[in-house]
Design an enzyme around this catalytic site. Structure first.
Site, PDB file in Angstrom:
ATOM      1  N   CYS A  13      22.241 -70.932  26.456  1.00  0.00           N
ATOM      2  CA  CYS A  13      21.368 -72.043  26.145  1.00  0.00           C
ATOM      3  C   CYS A  13      20.225 -72.345  27.359  1.00  0.00           C
ATOM      4  CB  CYS A  13      22.345 -73.280  25.946  1.00  0.00           C
ATOM      5  SG  CYS A  13      21.637 -74.934  25.697  1.00  0.00           S
ATOM      6  N   PHE A  14      19.211 -72.613  27.038  1.00  0.00           N
ATOM      7  CA  PHE A  14      18.151 -72.555  28.088  1.00  0.00           C
ATOM      8  C   PHE A  14      18.355 -74.136  28.789  1.00  0.00           C
ATOM      9  CE2 PHE A  14      14.949 -72.867  24.281  1.00  0.00           C
ATOM     10  CZ  PHE A  14      15.724 -74.233  23.691  1.00  0.00           C
TER      11      PHE A  14
END
Length: 163
Positions: A13-14
């Site tokens: 997840c960024f």
């Protein structure tokens, strides 16, 4: 105008990666987005093949690609295929988006160092992919954990760096 450089990485997840990198010495700017996929103008609901990645703008006299990758391998598990924490799928793969031969050599060297350390339960499965185009994510995803300090993340510093 400074001669800043950019690096493109993905490791789950960024949001979590962005939050940790934003405060690193030499990092000038972070932006989350999509990279490495098949469609133009990807978005959160439609990004086939794209990884949730981050664009790091850095000051080359204060940090370098080698140090960025060294830290990258301390904040996500590079031994899991298409997975970080609760997130599963190719969007969450561990990837380095290579812009030139120098970056490829550095990435390969760091991967060897990480593998030799045996700190992870398996070998590094990070893909080395050619840089294509980085598509910034929607505004609500930028600086997400700054605006939502109790939001989800699976990224944290697991141990000291490798170098």
């Amino acid at each position: 105008m400074e001669n800043y450089k950019k690096a493109y990485i993905a490791g789950g997840c960024f949001w979590g990666m962005e939050d940790l990198f934003r405060v690193r010495p030499g990092i000038i700017d972070t932006e989350v987005g999509y990279i490495g996929g098949t469609n133009e103008k990807p978005n959160y609901r439609n990004h086939p093949g794209h990884a949730e990645g981050i664009e790091l703008t850095y000051h080359p006299s204060k940090t370098n690609f080698r140090e960025i990758l060294d830290y990258f391998y301390t904040i996500h598990d590079p031994s899991t295929v298409d997975r970080q924490g609760n997130d599963k799928g190719s969007s969450y793969r561990s990837a380095i988006f290579i812009q030139n031969e120098e970056e490829r050599k550095v990435a390969e060297e760091i991967i060897q160092i990480v593998n030799k350390s045996k700190r992870w339960n398996g070998i590094v499965v990070t893909t080395l992919e050619p840089y294509t185009k980085f598509w910034p994510a929607e505004p609500e995803h930028q600086d997400y954990l700054v605006r939502n300090p109790n939001g989800y993340t699976c990224h944290f510093e697991r141990f000291g760096t490798f170098l």
